[in-house]
Write an enzyme that holds these catalytic residues in place. Sequence first.
Site, PDB file in Angstrom:
ATOM      1  N   GLU A   8       0.816  -1.213   0.000  1.00  0.00           N
ATOM      2  CA  GLU A   8       0.000   0.000   0.000  1.00  0.00           C
ATOM      3  C   GLU A   8       0.847   1.260   0.000  1.00  0.00           C
ATOM      4  OE1 GLU A   8      -2.483  -3.344   1.356  1.00  0.00           O
ATOM      5  OE2 GLU A   8      -0.508  -2.598   1.976  1.00  0.00           O
ATOM      6  N   HIS A  48      -9.981  -5.757   9.791  1.00  0.00           N
ATOM      7  CA  HIS A  48     -10.736  -5.611   8.544  1.00  0.00           C
ATOM      8  C   HIS A  48     -12.143  -5.076   8.777  1.00  0.00           C
ATOM      9  CE1 HIS A  48      -7.844  -8.953   7.954  1.00  0.00           C
ATOM     10  NE2 HIS A  48      -7.731  -8.510   6.721  1.00  0.00           N
TER      11      HIS A  48
END
Length: 342
Positions: A67, A136
């Site tokens: 990322e 998550h």
Amino acid sequence: MTQVQAKARKLTIARAMAESIAMEMRTDDKVFVMGEDIGELGGVFGNTRGLYKEFGSERVKDTPISETAFIGAAVGAASDGMKPIVELMFVDFFGVCFDAIYNMMAKNTYFSGGEVNVPMVLMTSTGGGYSDGGQHSQCLHATFAHLPGMKVVAPSNAYDAKGLMTAAIRDPNPVIFMFHKALQGMGWLGTEKDAIVNVPEEVYEVPLGQAAITRTGSDVTIVGITSGVHHGLKAARELEQQGVSAEVVDLRSLVPLDRDTVIQSVRKTGRLIVVDEDYHSYGMTAEIIASVTEAGVPMKAPPQRVAYPDIPIPFTPVMEQWALPSAEKIVKAFEKMKENEE
């Protein structure tokens, strides 16, 4: 706002986002997409379905699982005149790339004295309820809204998703586009039917920073964003059976924040409940309550907030469901307000 009139055509949020991106890519060669599994797969949450087939790998770029690298690359591309749309698959992953987001994406325009714009969209999924654990399942609306330099939007339905995405892509500033997994319309995630609405085929924008009244009422104002809006609508229907008229405000955008619409609603109803799946303390709920209080709005009872408790999100389904906001919790919050009035 008056919605664009068009032939009835219902879409999911996922399809509406993909359609908006495709339309902008067709008219602006500077727009391209990057992220994990956004190519042939079409994105884990369906946001980029069909784009790879139409535009190919030059403009729809599957990235390695890094990322920091691909968001940093997007910042560089935006600073050099491109218009990248980059997906951070789960908002929880921001920890590994926050330097690229906040010390580069949000600040480069200021560091350059306004000479370098960063016109990029970072879209990312939020929300729990799937036993995906604390890595998550967060919303983190306030984390991004708290930090200056970025606009932050979060749709609750497909009409807004398409219009907000179009406006975000065309905006010269960096925009965080936060979509809730439970509202995407992906079968394996479950489907919130109220999020699947009529979406015009033509291009249109929903202005960033303009809230919407999704249900009018006179007895209490319920303010929410993404999933909180749907909890609010369900609670309003339950309260209606008790003779209570609830007004539901969908913020749609946290930065800019449409305080005026909220304040005007609370002036009418005299009561305020704020709903957010983000954490209870130091969050959006507190900001809305503070804004109404600072405006000197007279209220019949202390305002209430329904938010996620200040704990890491549990993996165990029973514990996670206990912690999530719900229509039932909103109704109980209203009952508490009534008790305080007596």
